[in-house]
Design an enzyme around this catalytic site. Structure first.
Site, mmCIF file in Angstrom:
data_model
loop_
_atom_site.group_PDB
_atom_site.id
_atom_site.type_symbol
_atom_site.label_atom_id
_atom_site.label_comp_id
_atom_site.label_asym_id
_atom_site.label_seq_id
_atom_site.Cartn_x
_atom_site.Cartn_y
_atom_site.Cartn_z
ATOM 1 C CG ASN A 395 -27.981 9.225 55.601
ATOM 2 O OD1 ASN A 395 -28.301 9.878 54.111
ATOM 3 N ND2 ASN A 395 -28.405 9.397 56.661
ATOM 4 C CG ASP A 396 -23.451 12.000 53.992
ATOM 5 O OD1 ASP A 396 -25.239 11.722 54.437
ATOM 6 O OD2 ASP A 396 -23.257 11.714 55.259
ATOM 7 C CB VAL A 397 -21.297 6.754 50.665
ATOM 8 C CG1 VAL A 397 -20.576 7.015 51.618
ATOM 9 C CG2 VAL A 397 -22.197 5.725 51.087
ATOM 10 C CB ALA A 436 -22.610 15.385 56.143
#
Lengths: 469, 105
Positions: A395-397, A436
Protein backbone atom coordinates in the site's frame (compact mmCIF):
# COMPACT_ATOMS: atom_id res chain seq x y z
CA UNK A 1 51.30 -19.82 29.43
CA UNK A 2 51.17 -21.61 26.13
CA UNK A 3 47.48 -22.40 26.31
CA UNK A 4 46.58 -18.74 26.80
CA UNK A 5 48.55 -17.83 23.70
CA UNK A 6 46.75 -20.49 21.75
CA UNK A 7 43.49 -19.10 23.11
CA UNK A 8 44.40 -15.63 21.84
CA UNK A 9 45.20 -17.08 18.42
CA UNK A 10 41.84 -18.83 18.38
CA UNK A 11 40.17 -15.51 19.20
CA UNK A 12 42.13 -13.87 16.41
CA UNK A 13 40.88 -16.55 14.05
CA UNK A 14 37.30 -16.09 15.27
CA UNK A 15 37.53 -12.30 14.83
CA UNK A 16 38.84 -12.75 11.31
CA UNK A 17 36.02 -15.11 10.38
CA UNK A 18 33.51 -12.55 11.67
CA UNK A 19 34.94 -9.79 9.52
CA UNK A 20 35.35 -11.94 6.42
CA UNK A 21 32.04 -13.68 7.01
CA UNK A 22 30.23 -10.36 7.23
CA UNK A 23 31.96 -9.20 4.06
CA UNK A 24 30.96 -12.39 2.25
CA UNK A 25 27.42 -12.02 3.54
CA UNK A 26 27.13 -8.80 1.60
CA UNK A 27 27.51 -10.49 -1.80
CA UNK A 28 24.79 -12.79 -3.12
CA UNK A 29 27.19 -15.42 -4.44
CA UNK A 30 29.25 -15.83 -1.30
CA UNK A 31 26.62 -15.07 1.31
CA UNK A 32 25.87 -18.60 2.37
CA UNK A 33 29.53 -19.56 2.69
CA UNK A 34 30.15 -16.38 4.65
CA UNK A 35 27.52 -17.35 7.17
CA UNK A 36 29.00 -20.82 7.63
CA UNK A 37 32.47 -19.35 7.83
CA UNK A 38 31.48 -17.04 10.67
CA UNK A 39 29.70 -19.94 12.37
CA UNK A 40 32.87 -22.04 12.17
CA UNK A 41 34.86 -19.21 13.73
CA UNK A 42 32.27 -18.93 16.47
CA UNK A 43 32.59 -22.66 17.19
CA UNK A 44 36.37 -22.35 17.44
CA UNK A 45 36.01 -19.38 19.79
CA UNK A 46 33.58 -21.21 22.07
CA UNK A 47 35.55 -24.47 22.16
CA UNK A 48 38.79 -22.61 22.80
CA UNK A 49 37.25 -20.72 25.70
CA UNK A 50 35.98 -23.96 27.19
CA UNK A 51 39.27 -25.79 26.99
CA UNK A 52 42.00 -23.18 27.15
CA UNK A 53 40.70 -20.34 29.29
CA UNK A 54 41.73 -22.02 32.50
CA UNK A 55 43.28 -25.35 33.36
CA UNK A 56 40.78 -28.01 34.18
CA UNK A 57 39.78 -27.87 37.82
CA UNK A 58 38.05 -31.03 39.15
CA UNK A 59 36.39 -28.98 41.89
CA UNK A 60 34.51 -27.09 39.24
CA UNK A 61 32.94 -30.14 37.67
CA UNK A 62 29.49 -28.68 38.37
CA UNK A 63 30.40 -25.58 36.38
CA UNK A 64 31.54 -27.63 33.41
CA UNK A 65 28.44 -29.79 33.46
CA UNK A 66 26.20 -26.74 33.62
CA UNK A 67 28.05 -25.07 30.77
CA UNK A 68 27.77 -28.20 28.65
CA UNK A 69 24.11 -28.51 29.49
CA UNK A 70 23.50 -24.85 28.70
CA UNK A 71 25.21 -25.16 25.33
CA UNK A 72 23.23 -28.29 24.54
CA UNK A 73 19.85 -26.89 25.57
CA UNK A 74 20.48 -23.62 23.72
CA UNK A 75 21.62 -25.44 20.57
CA UNK A 76 18.67 -27.80 20.48
CA UNK A 77 16.03 -25.15 21.13
CA UNK A 78 17.74 -22.71 18.76
CA UNK A 79 17.95 -25.23 15.93
CA UNK A 80 14.38 -26.40 16.33
CA UNK A 81 12.99 -22.86 16.46
CA UNK A 82 15.06 -21.74 13.50
CA UNK A 83 14.12 -24.77 11.42
CA UNK A 84 10.43 -24.65 12.20
CA UNK A 85 9.81 -20.95 11.76
CA UNK A 86 7.84 -19.95 8.71
CA UNK A 87 9.53 -17.67 6.22
CA UNK A 88 6.91 -15.03 6.91
CA UNK A 89 7.79 -15.03 10.59
CA UNK A 90 11.48 -14.48 9.94
CA UNK A 91 11.69 -10.89 11.20
CA UNK A 92 10.26 -11.70 14.61
CA UNK A 93 12.54 -14.72 14.86
CA UNK A 94 15.57 -12.50 14.33
CA UNK A 95 14.16 -10.13 16.93
CA UNK A 96 13.71 -13.00 19.38
CA UNK A 97 17.27 -14.27 18.99
CA UNK A 98 18.50 -10.73 19.29
CA UNK A 99 16.67 -10.37 22.57
CA UNK A 100 18.33 -13.54 23.83
CA UNK A 101 21.77 -12.07 23.09
CA UNK A 102 20.82 -8.87 24.91
CA UNK A 103 19.61 -10.81 27.93
CA UNK A 104 22.83 -12.82 27.95
CA UNK A 105 24.89 -9.60 28.04
CA UNK A 106 22.75 -8.18 30.86
CA UNK A 107 23.04 -11.38 32.91
CA UNK A 108 26.83 -11.32 32.54
CA UNK A 109 26.84 -7.79 33.93
CA UNK A 110 24.68 -8.89 36.86
CA UNK A 111 27.00 -11.74 37.84
CA UNK A 112 30.10 -9.65 37.38
CA UNK A 113 28.59 -7.01 39.62
CA UNK A 114 28.11 -9.55 42.40
CA UNK A 115 31.48 -11.11 41.77
CA UNK A 116 33.38 -8.12 42.92
CA UNK A 117 33.80 -9.05 46.54
CA UNK A 118 34.48 -6.34 49.12
CA UNK A 119 38.18 -7.15 49.36
CA UNK A 120 38.70 -6.24 45.76
CA UNK A 121 36.75 -3.07 45.77
CA UNK A 122 39.69 -0.77 46.11
CA UNK A 123 40.96 -2.05 42.80
CA UNK A 124 37.56 -1.83 41.21
CA UNK A 125 38.08 0.89 38.72
CA UNK A 126 35.30 3.23 37.95
CA UNK A 127 35.83 2.62 34.28
CA UNK A 128 35.20 -1.05 34.72
CA UNK A 129 32.05 -0.23 36.61
CA UNK A 130 30.91 2.04 33.80
CA UNK A 131 31.44 -0.73 31.26
CA UNK A 132 29.48 -3.13 33.42
CA UNK A 133 26.59 -0.75 34.00
CA UNK A 134 26.37 0.10 30.34
CA UNK A 135 26.38 -3.59 29.48
CA UNK A 136 23.49 -4.06 31.88
CA UNK A 137 21.46 -1.13 30.55
CA UNK A 138 22.05 -1.71 26.85
CA UNK A 139 21.59 -5.46 27.15
CA UNK A 140 18.42 -4.98 29.18
CA UNK A 141 16.91 -2.43 26.78
CA UNK A 142 17.78 -4.68 23.87
CA UNK A 143 16.15 -7.67 25.55
CA UNK A 144 12.85 -6.11 26.54
CA UNK A 145 12.69 -4.03 23.35
CA UNK A 146 13.27 -7.07 21.15
CA UNK A 147 10.64 -9.02 23.00
CA UNK A 148 8.09 -6.25 22.45
CA UNK A 149 9.07 -6.08 18.77
CA UNK A 150 8.66 -9.85 18.60
CA UNK A 151 5.25 -9.66 20.23
CA UNK A 152 4.13 -6.88 17.91
CA UNK A 153 5.14 -8.71 14.76
CA UNK A 154 3.47 -11.86 16.06
CA UNK A 155 0.37 -9.73 16.53
CA UNK A 156 0.31 -10.43 20.26
CA UNK A 157 0.99 -6.83 21.27
CA UNK A 158 -0.82 -3.85 19.83
CA UNK A 159 0.71 -0.44 19.16
CA UNK A 160 0.15 1.66 22.21
CA UNK A 161 1.14 5.18 22.95
CA UNK A 162 0.90 6.22 26.55
CA UNK A 163 -0.06 9.79 27.20
CA UNK A 164 3.15 11.79 27.41
CA UNK A 165 5.04 8.71 26.28
CA UNK A 166 7.88 10.82 24.99
CA UNK A 167 8.20 12.77 28.21
CA UNK A 168 8.10 9.58 30.27
CA UNK A 169 10.76 8.01 28.07
CA UNK A 170 13.02 10.99 28.31
CA UNK A 171 12.69 11.27 32.07
CA UNK A 172 13.34 7.56 32.39
CA UNK A 173 16.44 7.95 30.28
CA UNK A 174 17.61 10.78 32.49
CA UNK A 175 16.99 8.73 35.65
CA UNK A 176 19.02 5.87 34.15
CA UNK A 177 21.96 8.20 33.46
CA UNK A 178 21.77 9.60 37.00
CA UNK A 179 21.70 6.10 38.48
CA UNK A 180 24.73 5.11 36.43
CA UNK A 181 26.62 8.12 37.77
CA UNK A 182 25.57 7.38 41.36
CA UNK A 183 26.57 3.74 41.05
CA UNK A 184 29.89 4.63 39.48
CA UNK A 185 30.90 7.05 42.16
CA UNK A 186 29.29 5.23 45.09
CA UNK A 187 31.47 3.15 47.36
CA UNK A 188 28.99 0.64 48.70
CA UNK A 189 29.15 -2.98 47.64
CA UNK A 190 26.23 -4.70 46.02
CA UNK A 191 24.29 -1.49 45.95
CA UNK A 192 20.59 -2.33 45.55
CA UNK A 193 20.32 0.59 43.16
CA UNK A 194 21.96 -1.72 40.64
CA UNK A 195 18.76 -3.76 40.48
CA UNK A 196 16.64 -0.67 40.27
CA UNK A 197 18.74 0.27 37.27
CA UNK A 198 18.12 -3.14 35.74
CA UNK A 199 14.36 -2.84 36.12
CA UNK A 200 14.38 0.68 34.72
CA UNK A 201 16.39 -0.50 31.70
CA UNK A 202 13.82 -3.22 31.03
CA UNK A 203 10.95 -0.75 31.33
CA UNK A 204 12.73 1.70 29.08
CA UNK A 205 13.11 -1.00 26.42
CA UNK A 206 9.38 -1.68 26.51
CA UNK A 207 8.34 1.98 26.39
CA UNK A 208 10.89 2.63 23.68
CA UNK A 209 9.40 0.13 21.23
CA UNK A 210 5.75 0.32 22.33
CA UNK A 211 4.67 3.44 20.40
CA UNK A 212 6.53 2.55 17.21
CA UNK A 213 4.25 1.45 14.42
CA UNK A 214 4.34 -1.96 12.81
CA UNK A 215 5.75 -0.64 9.54
CA UNK A 216 8.77 0.75 11.33
CA UNK A 217 9.56 -2.47 13.16
CA UNK A 218 12.44 -3.46 10.84
CA UNK A 219 14.23 -0.24 11.65
CA UNK A 220 13.75 -0.89 15.35
CA UNK A 221 14.94 -4.48 15.12
CA UNK A 222 18.00 -3.39 13.23
CA UNK A 223 18.68 -0.74 15.85
CA UNK A 224 18.24 -3.19 18.72
CA UNK A 225 20.50 -5.58 16.84
CA UNK A 226 23.27 -3.02 16.94
CA UNK A 227 22.48 -2.38 20.63
CA UNK A 228 23.10 -6.02 21.43
CA UNK A 229 26.30 -5.83 19.43
CA UNK A 230 27.45 -2.95 21.61
CA UNK A 231 26.44 -4.82 24.76
CA UNK A 232 28.49 -7.82 23.61
CA UNK A 233 31.45 -5.56 22.87
CA UNK A 234 31.20 -4.06 26.37
CA UNK A 235 31.43 -7.59 27.74
CA UNK A 236 34.53 -8.06 25.64
CA UNK A 237 35.96 -4.86 27.06
CA UNK A 238 35.34 -6.14 30.56
CA UNK A 239 37.29 -9.34 29.96
CA UNK A 240 39.78 -7.98 27.46
CA UNK A 241 38.30 -10.57 25.12
CA UNK A 242 39.09 -9.63 21.53
CA UNK A 243 36.66 -12.02 19.88
CA UNK A 244 33.75 -10.54 21.79
CA UNK A 245 35.01 -7.07 21.09
CA UNK A 246 35.34 -7.55 17.33
CA UNK A 247 32.11 -9.48 16.97
CA UNK A 248 30.15 -7.00 19.06
CA UNK A 249 31.53 -3.84 17.56
CA UNK A 250 31.27 -5.09 14.00
CA UNK A 251 27.60 -5.77 14.54
CA UNK A 252 27.18 -2.52 16.42
CA UNK A 253 28.48 -0.41 13.58
CA UNK A 254 27.15 -2.55 10.76
CA UNK A 255 23.74 -2.61 12.41
CA UNK A 256 23.74 1.14 12.74
CA UNK A 257 24.60 1.58 9.07
CA UNK A 258 21.89 -0.86 8.10
CA UNK A 259 19.42 1.06 10.26
CA UNK A 260 20.34 4.30 8.54
CA UNK A 261 20.04 2.68 5.10
CA UNK A 262 16.54 1.54 5.99
CA UNK A 263 15.52 4.97 7.20
CA UNK A 264 16.90 6.48 4.01
CA UNK A 265 14.81 4.12 1.92
CA UNK A 266 11.77 5.57 3.66
CA UNK A 267 13.14 9.08 3.46
CA UNK A 268 12.76 9.60 7.18
CA UNK A 269 15.21 10.38 9.88
CA UNK A 270 15.92 7.86 12.58
CA UNK A 271 14.60 10.31 15.14
CA UNK A 272 11.38 10.59 13.23
CA UNK A 273 10.96 6.83 13.27
CA UNK A 274 11.72 6.60 16.96
CA UNK A 275 9.22 9.27 17.86
CA UNK A 276 6.62 7.12 16.18
CA UNK A 277 5.57 9.93 13.89
CA UNK A 278 3.39 7.75 11.68
CA UNK A 279 1.27 6.48 14.48
CA UNK A 280 1.25 9.73 16.41
CA UNK A 281 0.62 12.55 14.00
CA UNK A 282 -0.76 10.83 10.97
CA UNK A 283 -4.16 10.21 12.50
CA UNK A 284 -6.56 11.70 10.04
CA UNK A 285 -4.08 13.13 7.64
CA UNK A 286 -3.83 13.86 4.00
CA UNK A 287 -6.66 14.12 1.59
CA UNK A 288 -8.66 11.50 3.34
CA UNK A 289 -11.01 10.65 0.52
CA UNK A 290 -13.33 13.50 -0.28
CA UNK A 291 -16.28 11.27 0.19
CA UNK A 292 -17.23 11.27 -3.47
CA UNK A 293 -14.32 9.21 -4.61
CA UNK A 294 -15.03 5.57 -5.04
CA UNK A 295 -12.81 2.70 -5.99
CA UNK A 296 -13.80 0.45 -8.86
CA UNK A 297 -13.80 -3.28 -8.49
CA UNK A 298 -12.77 -5.86 -11.05
CA UNK A 299 -13.81 -9.48 -11.22
CA UNK A 300 -11.47 -12.46 -11.19
CA UNK A 301 -12.30 -13.42 -14.77
CA UNK A 302 -11.77 -9.90 -16.10
CA UNK A 303 -8.42 -9.81 -14.35
CA UNK A 304 -7.45 -13.15 -15.86
CA UNK A 305 -8.29 -11.91 -19.35
CA UNK A 306 -6.48 -8.63 -18.84
CA UNK A 307 -3.36 -10.39 -17.61
CA UNK A 308 -3.35 -13.09 -20.27
CA UNK A 309 -3.48 -10.60 -23.11
CA UNK A 310 -0.86 -8.27 -21.76
CA UNK A 311 2.71 -8.10 -22.91
CA UNK A 312 4.37 -6.93 -19.77
CA UNK A 313 3.13 -7.52 -16.27
CA UNK A 314 4.80 -6.34 -13.10
CA UNK A 315 3.92 -7.75 -9.70
CA UNK A 316 4.41 -5.56 -6.64
CA UNK A 317 4.46 -7.70 -3.50
CA UNK A 318 3.91 -6.29 -0.02
CA UNK A 319 3.40 -7.49 3.48
CA UNK A 320 -0.10 -8.69 2.58
CA UNK A 321 1.52 -11.35 0.40
CA UNK A 322 3.48 -12.60 3.37
CA UNK A 323 0.47 -12.61 5.66
CA UNK A 324 -1.65 -14.54 3.19
CA UNK A 325 1.23 -16.97 2.49
CA UNK A 326 0.48 -16.33 -1.15
CA UNK A 327 4.02 -16.49 -2.55
CA UNK A 328 3.54 -19.96 -4.07
CA UNK A 329 0.28 -19.08 -5.78
CA UNK A 330 1.90 -15.92 -6.97
CA UNK A 331 4.76 -17.84 -8.53
CA UNK A 332 2.30 -20.23 -10.13
CA UNK A 333 0.44 -17.36 -11.75
CA UNK A 334 3.72 -15.91 -12.94
CA UNK A 335 4.76 -19.21 -14.56
CA UNK A 336 1.38 -19.61 -16.26
CA UNK A 337 1.57 -16.12 -17.69
CA UNK A 338 5.14 -16.72 -18.85
CA UNK A 339 3.95 -19.81 -20.70
CA UNK A 340 1.43 -17.63 -22.46
CA UNK A 341 4.23 -15.34 -23.54
CA UNK A 342 3.63 -12.58 -21.04
CA UNK A 343 6.75 -10.98 -19.65
CA UNK A 344 6.45 -11.01 -15.87
CA UNK A 345 8.73 -9.43 -13.33
CA UNK A 346 8.58 -8.44 -9.68
CA UNK A 347 9.15 -4.92 -8.45
CA UNK A 348 10.56 -4.90 -4.96
CA UNK A 349 10.43 -1.74 -2.93
CA UNK A 350 13.35 -1.54 -0.52
CA UNK A 351 11.08 -1.41 2.51
CA UNK A 352 8.27 -3.65 1.28
CA UNK A 353 7.24 -6.14 3.92
CA UNK A 354 8.54 -5.97 7.41
CA UNK A 355 12.26 -5.98 6.67
CA UNK A 356 14.35 -4.94 3.71
CA UNK A 357 14.79 -8.00 1.56
CA UNK A 358 11.79 -9.65 3.22
CA UNK A 359 10.01 -9.97 -0.11
CA UNK A 360 13.08 -11.37 -1.82
CA UNK A 361 13.40 -14.07 0.80
CA UNK A 362 9.73 -14.88 0.57
CA UNK A 363 9.67 -15.09 -3.23
CA UNK A 364 12.90 -17.07 -3.29
CA UNK A 365 11.17 -19.57 -1.02
CA UNK A 366 8.60 -20.07 -3.77
CA UNK A 367 11.39 -20.65 -6.31
CA UNK A 368 10.97 -17.32 -8.08
CA UNK A 369 14.21 -16.83 -10.00
CA UNK A 370 16.50 -14.19 -8.62
CA UNK A 371 16.74 -12.33 -11.97
CA UNK A 372 13.05 -11.68 -12.00
CA UNK A 373 13.07 -9.57 -8.86
CA UNK A 374 13.91 -5.99 -9.72
CA UNK A 375 14.75 -3.21 -7.38
CA UNK A 376 12.94 0.09 -7.35
CA UNK A 377 15.50 2.22 -9.20
CA UNK A 378 15.79 -0.45 -11.86
CA UNK A 379 12.11 -0.81 -12.61
CA UNK A 380 10.71 2.68 -12.10
CA UNK A 381 11.86 4.04 -15.51
CA UNK A 382 10.37 0.98 -17.22
CA UNK A 383 6.96 1.16 -15.59
CA UNK A 384 5.44 3.36 -18.30
CA UNK A 385 5.80 0.49 -20.78
CA UNK A 386 4.05 -1.96 -18.53
CA UNK A 387 0.53 -3.07 -19.36
CA UNK A 388 -0.62 -4.23 -15.98
CA UNK A 389 0.81 -3.77 -12.52
CA UNK A 390 -0.54 -6.18 -9.95
CA UNK A 391 -0.14 -4.88 -6.42
CA UNK A 392 -0.45 -7.68 -3.89
CA UNK A 393 -0.86 -6.57 -0.32
CA UNK A 394 1.28 -3.48 -0.68
CA UNK A 395 0.00 0.00 0.00
CA UNK A 396 2.25 2.78 1.24
CA UNK A 397 5.10 1.86 -1.11
CA UNK A 398 2.92 2.66 -4.13
CA UNK A 399 1.11 5.66 -2.67
CA UNK A 400 1.47 8.59 -5.10
CA UNK A 401 0.94 10.98 -2.19
CA UNK A 402 4.62 10.44 -1.42
CA UNK A 403 5.34 12.28 -4.67
CA UNK A 404 2.65 14.90 -5.00
CA UNK A 405 1.13 15.66 -1.62
CA UNK A 406 3.51 17.71 0.54
CA UNK A 407 1.09 17.48 3.45
CA UNK A 408 1.28 13.70 3.53
CA UNK A 409 3.42 12.20 6.29
CA UNK A 410 5.16 9.98 3.76
CA UNK A 411 5.87 12.84 1.35
CA UNK A 412 9.34 12.41 -0.10
CA UNK A 413 9.55 8.68 0.39
CA UNK A 414 10.67 7.06 -2.86
CA UNK A 415 7.87 4.91 -4.23
CA UNK A 416 7.28 2.46 -7.02
CA UNK A 417 5.65 4.67 -9.62
CA UNK A 418 2.99 2.20 -10.61
CA UNK A 419 0.63 4.96 -11.66
CA UNK A 420 2.83 5.23 -14.79
CA UNK A 421 1.62 1.84 -15.98
CA UNK A 422 -1.40 1.42 -18.24
CA UNK A 423 -3.46 -0.55 -15.72
CA UNK A 424 -3.17 -1.14 -12.04
CA UNK A 425 -4.87 -4.00 -10.25
CA UNK A 426 -4.79 -3.99 -6.48
CA UNK A 427 -5.33 -7.16 -4.51
CA UNK A 428 -6.47 -6.18 -1.08
CA UNK A 429 -8.68 -7.43 1.66
CA UNK A 430 -10.60 -4.22 2.12
CA UNK A 431 -10.31 -0.47 1.82
CA UNK A 432 -8.39 -0.09 5.07
CA UNK A 433 -5.41 2.20 5.00
CA UNK A 434 -1.87 0.83 5.07
CA UNK A 435 0.40 0.69 8.05
CA UNK A 436 1.17 4.35 7.84
CA UNK A 437 -2.55 4.95 8.27
CA UNK A 438 -2.78 7.10 5.17
CA UNK A 439 -5.42 7.09 2.49
CA UNK A 440 -4.06 5.96 -0.86
CA UNK A 441 -5.36 8.05 -3.76
CA UNK A 442 -4.01 5.48 -6.18
CA UNK A 443 -7.04 3.35 -5.39
CA UNK A 444 -9.28 6.04 -6.86
CA UNK A 445 -7.37 6.62 -10.09
CA UNK A 446 -9.32 5.84 -13.26
CA UNK A 447 -6.79 3.24 -14.33
CA UNK A 448 -6.95 1.42 -11.02
CA UNK A 449 -9.15 -1.58 -10.32
CA UNK A 450 -9.57 -3.29 -6.98
CA UNK A 451 -9.72 -7.03 -6.53
CA UNK A 452 -10.96 -7.57 -2.99
CA UNK A 453 -10.34 -10.73 -1.05
CA UNK A 454 -7.61 -12.77 0.58
CA UNK A 455 -4.51 -12.57 -1.61
CA UNK A 456 -3.89 -16.31 -1.71
CA UNK A 457 -7.50 -17.08 -2.44
CA UNK A 458 -7.69 -14.51 -5.24
CA UNK A 459 -4.43 -15.67 -6.76
CA UNK A 460 -5.53 -19.28 -6.77
CA UNK A 461 -8.78 -18.38 -8.46
CA UNK A 462 -6.82 -16.30 -10.95
CA UNK A 463 -4.56 -19.23 -11.73
CA UNK A 464 -7.64 -21.35 -12.41
CA UNK A 465 -9.14 -18.69 -14.68
CA UNK A 466 -5.94 -18.08 -16.60
CA UNK A 467 -5.56 -21.82 -17.18
CA UNK A 468 -9.06 -21.92 -18.60
CA UNK A 469 -8.39 -19.21 -21.15
CA UNK B 1 37.34 11.28 37.36
CA UNK B 2 41.04 10.57 37.66
CA UNK B 3 40.31 6.90 38.02
CA UNK B 4 38.21 7.04 34.91
CA UNK B 5 41.00 8.70 32.96
CA UNK B 6 43.43 6.11 34.26
CA UNK B 7 41.12 3.40 33.07
CA UNK B 8 41.05 4.87 29.61
CA UNK B 9 44.81 5.32 29.68
CA UNK B 10 45.40 1.73 30.61
CA UNK B 11 43.02 0.50 27.96
CA UNK B 12 44.15 2.78 25.14
CA UNK B 13 45.05 -0.21 23.00
CA UNK B 14 41.54 -1.58 23.36
CA UNK B 15 40.05 1.80 22.54
CA UNK B 16 42.08 2.04 19.33
CA UNK B 17 40.95 -1.45 18.54
CA UNK B 18 37.36 -0.43 19.16
CA UNK B 19 37.49 2.58 16.88
CA UNK B 20 39.12 0.65 14.06
CA UNK B 21 36.54 -2.12 14.43
CA UNK B 22 33.75 0.44 14.15
CA UNK B 23 35.21 1.79 10.91
CA UNK B 24 35.72 -1.72 9.62
CA UNK B 25 32.09 -2.56 10.31
CA UNK B 26 30.93 0.49 8.38
CA UNK B 27 33.25 -0.34 5.50
CA UNK B 28 32.25 -3.97 5.29
CA UNK B 29 28.55 -3.24 5.22
CA UNK B 30 28.40 -0.39 2.71
CA UNK B 31 27.09 -1.15 -0.78
CA UNK B 32 25.02 -4.13 0.14
CA UNK B 33 22.18 -4.89 -2.28
CA UNK B 34 18.79 -4.44 -0.60
CA UNK B 35 18.06 -8.06 -1.40
CA UNK B 36 20.58 -9.14 1.22
CA UNK B 37 19.55 -6.78 3.99
CA UNK B 38 17.52 -9.32 5.90
CA UNK B 39 20.04 -12.19 5.74
CA UNK B 40 22.79 -9.75 6.58
CA UNK B 41 20.95 -8.45 9.61
CA UNK B 42 20.28 -12.01 10.66
CA UNK B 43 23.91 -13.02 10.15
CA UNK B 44 25.11 -10.02 12.13
CA UNK B 45 22.61 -10.98 14.80
CA UNK B 46 24.21 -14.42 15.04
CA UNK B 47 27.69 -12.90 15.25
CA UNK B 48 26.89 -10.79 18.30
CA UNK B 49 25.97 -14.10 19.89
CA UNK B 50 29.69 -14.24 20.61
CA UNK B 51 28.55 -12.78 23.92
CA UNK B 52 28.09 -16.43 24.91
CA UNK B 53 31.87 -16.59 25.28
CA UNK B 54 31.49 -14.06 28.08
CA UNK B 55 28.81 -16.22 29.69
CA UNK B 56 31.16 -19.22 29.59
CA UNK B 57 33.94 -17.17 31.18
CA UNK B 58 31.55 -16.08 33.92
CA UNK B 59 30.67 -19.70 34.55
CA UNK B 60 34.32 -20.70 34.69
CA UNK B 61 34.98 -17.96 37.25
CA UNK B 62 32.04 -18.84 39.46
CA UNK B 63 32.68 -20.75 42.67
CA UNK B 64 31.08 -24.21 42.52
CA UNK B 65 28.95 -23.41 45.55
CA UNK B 66 27.77 -20.03 44.37
CA UNK B 67 24.40 -21.28 43.26
CA UNK B 68 23.01 -17.89 42.34
CA UNK B 69 25.90 -17.17 39.99
CA UNK B 70 25.70 -20.66 38.56
CA UNK B 71 21.97 -20.39 37.89
CA UNK B 72 22.16 -16.96 36.31
CA UNK B 73 25.26 -18.01 34.38
CA UNK B 74 23.51 -21.12 33.14
CA UNK B 75 20.63 -18.99 31.89
CA UNK B 76 23.12 -16.70 30.19
CA UNK B 77 24.80 -19.63 28.44
CA UNK B 78 21.46 -20.98 27.23
CA UNK B 79 20.33 -17.59 25.91
CA UNK B 80 23.68 -16.83 24.31
CA UNK B 81 23.70 -20.22 22.60
CA UNK B 82 20.15 -19.64 21.40
CA UNK B 83 21.35 -16.41 19.84
CA UNK B 84 24.32 -18.04 18.12
CA UNK B 85 22.81 -21.30 16.93
CA UNK B 86 19.37 -19.96 16.11
CA UNK B 87 20.91 -16.98 14.36
CA UNK B 88 23.20 -18.96 12.12
CA UNK B 89 20.60 -21.60 11.28
CA UNK B 90 17.96 -19.00 10.38
CA UNK B 91 20.44 -17.13 8.21
CA UNK B 92 21.46 -20.33 6.48
CA UNK B 93 17.82 -21.14 5.80
CA UNK B 94 17.25 -17.73 4.24
CA UNK B 95 20.34 -17.98 2.08
CA UNK B 96 19.61 -21.53 1.06
CA UNK B 97 16.60 -20.23 -0.78
CA UNK B 98 18.63 -17.83 -2.83
CA UNK B 99 20.75 -20.74 -4.00
CA UNK B 100 17.95 -22.42 -5.91
CA UNK B 101 18.57 -20.83 -9.25
CA UNK B 102 16.17 -21.43 -12.17
CA UNK B 103 17.83 -24.66 -13.36
CA UNK B 104 15.05 -26.89 -12.06
CA UNK B 105 12.22 -25.83 -14.34
Amino acid sequence: MISLNILEICYLFASLTFVIGLKMLSHPDTARKGNLFAAAGMLVGILATLTLYQTFDPDKMVNYILIGLGLLVGSVIGTVMAKKVKMTAMPQMVSFFNGMGGACAALIAIIEFQHHDPAMVSSLLNGEMLVMLMGLVIGGVSFSGSMVAYGKLEGKIKDKTLPFNQIINNSLFLVIIILIIILMTGQSINNPLFYVLMVLALIYGILFVMPIGGADMPVVISLLNSFTGIAAALGGFLYGNKAMLTGGILVGSAGTILTILMCKAMNRSLLNVLLGAFGGTAGGVGKSADGEQSAREISISDTAVLLSYSQRVVIVPGYGLAVAQAQHSCHELEKLLEEKGVEVSYAIHPVAGRMPGHMNVLLAEADVPYERMQEMEEINPKLSQVDVVVVIGANDVVNPAAKNDPSSPIFGMPILEVDQAKNVIILKRGMAAGYAGIENELFFYPKTRMLFGDAKDSLQKLVGEVKAI
Amino acid sequence: MEQLLNYFGENMEMIYFLILAVLLGVEVISNVPAILHTPLMSGANAIHGVVVVGAIIVMLHAAPDNYLALTVGFLAVVMGTLNVVGGFVVTDRMLEMFKKKPKKS
